[in-house]
Design an enzyme around this catalytic site. Structure first.
Site, short mmCIF file in Angstrom:
data_model
loop_
_atom_site.label_atom_id
_atom_site.label_comp_id
_atom_site.label_asym_id
_atom_site.label_seq_id
_atom_site.Cartn_x
_atom_site.Cartn_y
_atom_site.Cartn_z
N THR A 1 0.84 -1.21 0.00
CA THR A 1 0.00 0.00 0.00
C THR A 1 0.87 1.26 0.00
O THR A 1 0.70 2.15 -0.83
CB THR A 1 -0.91 -0.01 1.26
N LYS B 1 6.22 1.86 12.71
CA LYS B 1 6.11 2.28 14.11
C LYS B 1 6.33 1.12 15.07
O LYS B 1 6.84 1.32 16.18
CB LYS B 1 4.77 2.96 14.38
N VAL C 1 3.75 7.89 12.37
CA VAL C 1 2.63 8.37 13.21
C VAL C 1 1.76 9.33 12.41
O VAL C 1 2.27 10.28 11.81
CB VAL C 1 3.14 9.10 14.48
N ILE D 1 -0.02 13.30 8.26
CA ILE D 1 0.07 14.51 9.11
C ILE D 1 1.53 14.70 9.54
O ILE D 1 2.13 13.78 10.09
CB ILE D 1 -0.79 14.36 10.38
N GLY E 1 -6.97 -0.66 2.68
CA GLY E 1 -5.52 -0.55 2.90
C GLY E 1 -5.15 0.17 4.18
O GLY E 1 -4.01 0.59 4.37
N GLU F 1 -3.33 -2.91 9.62
CA GLU F 1 -2.02 -3.57 9.66
C GLU F 1 -2.16 -4.98 9.08
O GLU F 1 -3.27 -5.52 8.98
CB GLU F 1 -1.52 -3.66 11.10
N ASP G 1 -1.19 -0.90 17.73
CA ASP G 1 -0.63 0.05 16.76
C ASP G 1 -0.64 1.47 17.34
O ASP G 1 0.36 2.20 17.24
CB ASP G 1 -1.45 -0.01 15.46
N LYS H 1 2.54 4.05 18.25
CA LYS H 1 2.65 5.46 17.84
C LYS H 1 2.78 6.38 19.05
O LYS H 1 3.54 7.35 19.04
CB LYS H 1 1.43 5.84 17.00
N GLY I 1 -3.53 4.92 4.55
CA GLY I 1 -3.78 4.86 3.11
C GLY I 1 -2.50 5.17 2.34
O GLY I 1 -1.59 5.84 2.85
P1 NDP Z 1 1.71 -3.97 2.90
O1 NDP Z 1 1.47 -5.28 3.56
O2 NDP Z 1 0.68 -3.43 1.98
O3 NDP Z 1 3.08 -4.05 2.06
C1 NDP Z 1 4.22 -4.69 2.53
C2 NDP Z 1 5.17 -4.86 1.38
O4 NDP Z 1 6.38 -5.44 1.84
C3 NDP Z 1 4.65 -5.78 0.27
O5 NDP Z 1 4.94 -5.24 -0.98
C4 NDP Z 1 5.42 -7.08 0.48
O6 NDP Z 1 5.65 -7.77 -0.73
C5 NDP Z 1 6.73 -6.54 1.00
N1 NDP Z 1 7.47 -7.48 1.83
C6 NDP Z 1 7.09 -8.04 2.99
N2 NDP Z 1 8.07 -8.81 3.48
C7 NDP Z 1 9.09 -8.75 2.59
C8 NDP Z 1 10.38 -9.33 2.52
N3 NDP Z 1 10.84 -10.14 3.47
N4 NDP Z 1 11.15 -9.03 1.47
C9 NDP Z 1 10.71 -8.20 0.48
N5 NDP Z 1 9.52 -7.61 0.50
C10 NDP Z 1 8.71 -7.89 1.54
O7 NDP Z 1 2.05 -2.94 4.04
P2 NDP Z 1 1.81 -1.36 4.05
O8 NDP Z 1 2.34 -0.76 2.81
O9 NDP Z 1 0.41 -1.10 4.44
O10 NDP Z 1 2.70 -0.93 5.31
C11 NDP Z 1 4.10 -0.82 5.20
C12 NDP Z 1 4.62 -0.16 6.48
O11 NDP Z 1 4.03 1.13 6.59
C13 NDP Z 1 4.25 -0.89 7.78
O12 NDP Z 1 5.28 -0.70 8.71
C14 NDP Z 1 2.99 -0.15 8.24
O13 NDP Z 1 2.79 -0.24 9.62
C15 NDP Z 1 3.35 1.26 7.83
N6 NDP Z 1 2.24 2.15 7.64
C16 NDP Z 1 1.17 1.78 6.86
C17 NDP Z 1 0.14 2.65 6.64
C18 NDP Z 1 -1.04 2.29 5.79
O14 NDP Z 1 -1.98 3.10 5.72
N7 NDP Z 1 -1.07 1.14 5.18
C19 NDP Z 1 0.16 4.01 7.21
C20 NDP Z 1 1.34 4.31 8.00
C21 NDP Z 1 2.33 3.40 8.19
P3 NDP Z 1 4.44 -8.38 -1.63
O15 NDP Z 1 3.64 -7.19 -2.09
O16 NDP Z 1 5.08 -9.06 -2.74
O17 NDP Z 1 3.66 -9.25 -0.69
N1 HSE Z 2 -3.02 0.53 10.51
C1 HSE Z 2 -2.69 1.89 10.71
C2 HSE Z 2 -3.94 2.67 11.02
C3 HSE Z 2 -2.01 2.45 9.48
O1 HSE Z 2 -5.03 2.16 10.78
O2 HSE Z 2 -3.84 3.79 11.52
C4 HSE Z 2 -1.48 3.85 9.69
O3 HSE Z 2 -0.43 3.86 10.59
#
Ligand code: NDP
Ligand code: HSE
Length: 434
Positions: free
Chosen positions: A13, A104, A131, A135, A186, A189, A200, A204, A301
């Site tokens: 995401t 986080k 966090v 924002i 999206g 977690e 979570d 934060k 998102g």
């Molecule tokens: P996703 O699960 O959507 O994406 C994780 C990505 O990491 C995927 O592309 C996955 O690959 C890849 N991945 C996982 N393990 C491995 C590995 N061992 N080697 C290579 N690639 C790997 O997570 P998010 O994008 O939602 O979140 C990412 C981070 O951002 C997290 O720490 C989350 O807490 C944080 N975050 C997320 C927010 C949100 O709104 N989603 C907001 C703020 C923070 P593949 O796609 O092939 O499975």
């Molecule tokens: N899972 C987290 C939330 C993503 O819903 O706030 C953003 O950190």
């Protein structure tokens, strides 16, 4: 000038959002950073998965350590979780490479080790996206409010919980359906219990408290309760009493130490936090010079979170080659100025409380319950009695004055011993932000 080369670990995401934002706003970002910022290497798990971004010119692979070792100017960690994220981040820092992360969980649980490594290796470490999604709360606390002593902060810092509670309040959707939607959008977690059980938000809050109060990261000090026990009836009764139920992260300091807590909370309906709905986050910070400040925006998102990641990349690109002594300290305070603080337990805090009881429809019930409160010197701020339908129990909802939590628990225990009070009462904290 050569482009600033980014190695991106994780194309989910947020990772895809980072590519989209860097491409969509390339001209303005280059104007701000002084050079183009381009992703040259990226790693994911499943190369067959379709991605909603343009990957042309990006060297793709499934080995995240290969990205750390590639010819890149910064590493962006967006895989989440502790391992292998921790090993990857430490490896990048050991090689002196700047790290940008949105993780986080990693920072709250291993941040002290990571900060120490960044300092020792003179590498930049940036985590605005960890966090509040998009924002800029980390920048506000570390830089914008640097002239203040911060005494408290409180906010909605989990988009998934806020989305679920909003859907339950406004649309009468079930908890399970609202959570499934949050996952599809999206926001959640990888393991959504981290969202709904408050973990979570506790991650934060750990980060916010460290940079607000100048203390090391102390995840285990956060007292945490999730939203899974909040019922549709509580939401309805709270509304009738003039409140909304929100999951809040609250950090306060007083002469005893710090209160760090995450829990569902009744907030007066007119308050900014009560009106912050859906996946929006809102954080209210009180500083002793500025007074009250508030920060609102999309807390989860892809593109919203990418906004924060890209802002970090602009900072990192601007500072490339700078003397590390000129970096903004990783936790806002210089390492030697950080001081640990005693964290209060739930039993030690003071709050107002909402109590919901199911009682037999008999005379004298209200008198017995109010007598218990009077004996324990607990004032009633509001009371609501719902008349039962035939052969059913009645419901009582009470808002108490501000009292020590142990006294509220004592009163509830006594009430539950009354023969006409049914098991399964609810007790939630109420914040008036006075
Ligand atoms: P996703 O699960 O959507 O994406 C994780 C990505 O990491 C995927 O592309 C996955 O690959 C890849 N991945 C996982 N393990 C491995 C590995 N061992 N080697 C290579 N690639 C790997 O997570 P998010 O994008 O939602 O979140 C990412 C981070 O951002 C997290 O720490 C989350 O807490 C944080 N975050 C997320 C927010 C949100 O709104 N989603 C907001 C703020 C923070 P593949 O796609 O092939 O499975
Ligand atoms: N899972 C987290 C939330 C993503 O819903 O706030 C953003 O950190």
């Amino acid at each position: 000038m050569n482009a600033f080369r980014v190695g991106l670990i994780g194309l989910g995401t947020v990772g895809q959002g980072v590519l989209r934002v860097l491409q969509r706003n390339a001209g303005e970002i280059a104007g701000r950073a002084g050079r183009r910022i381009v992703v040259t290497h990226a790693a994911m798990r499943d190369p067959a998965r379709l991605r909603d971004c343009d990957l042309s010119g990006v060297q793709l692979g499934t080995d995240p350590m290969a990205v750390v070792n590639a010819e890149v100017d910064a590493v962006v960690e967006l895989i989440g979780g502790i391992s292998p994220a921790r090993e990857l981040v430490l490896a990048a820092l050991q090689r002196g490479k700047p790290v940008v992360t949105a993780n986080k969980a990693l920072l709250a649980e291993h941040g002290n080790e990571i900060v120490e490594s960044a300092g020792r290796n003179g590498a930049q470490l940036a985590y605005e996206a960890a966090v509040g999604g998009g924002i800029p709360i980390i920048k506000a606390l570390r830089e914008g409010l640097a002239g203040n002593s911060i005494d408290s902060l409180a906010g909605i810092i989990n988009g998934t919980c806020n989305y679920i509670l909003t859907q339950m309040t406004a649309k009468g959707q079930s908890f399970a359906d609202a959570l499934a939607d949050a996952q599809k959008l999206g926001y959640a977690e990888a393991d959504p219990t981290f969202d709904v059980e408050g973990i979570d938000a506790a991650h934060k809050l750990t980060i916010l408290a460290a940079i607000a109060f100048g203390m090391p990261l102390r995840f285990e000090a956060v007292a945490t309760e999730g939203i899974s026990a909040v019922t549709a009836q509580d939401i309805q009764l709270a509304q009738e009493l003039g409140y909304r139920i929100k999951s809040l992260g609250i950090a306060k300091r007083n002469s005893l130490g710090v209160e760090l807590r995450v829990h569902p909370t009744l907030v007066p309906a007119g308050h900014l936090l009560a009106k912050t709905d859906g996946a929006l986050n809102a954080i209210r910070v009180h500083g002793n010079a500025v007074g009250q400040t508030a920060y609102v925006g999309r807390g989860a998102g892809g593109d919203a979170t990418a906004s924060a990641v890209v802002a970090d990349l602009v900072d990192v690109a601007r500072l490339q080659g700078a003397d590390p002594r000129h970096f903004v300290p990783y936790l806002g305070f210089r390492a030697e100025a950080l001081r640990d603080k005693r964290a209060l337990t739930f039993a030690e805090i003071e709050s107002a409380y909402y109590l919901r009881l199911r009682v037999a429809d008999e005379p004298g019930v209200l008198r017995a319950i109010t007598s218990i409160l009077a004996e324990l010197d607990i004032s009633i701020e509001a009371i609501l009695q719902k008349e039962p339908r035939e052969h059913e129990d009645a419901t009582l909802a009470i808002i108490t004055s501000q009292i020590p939590e142990h006294r509220c628990n004592g009163a509830l225990e006594k009430m539950l011993q009354l023969p006409f009070v049914r098991p399964g009462a609810s007790r939630l904290r109420v914040e008036h932000f006075e």
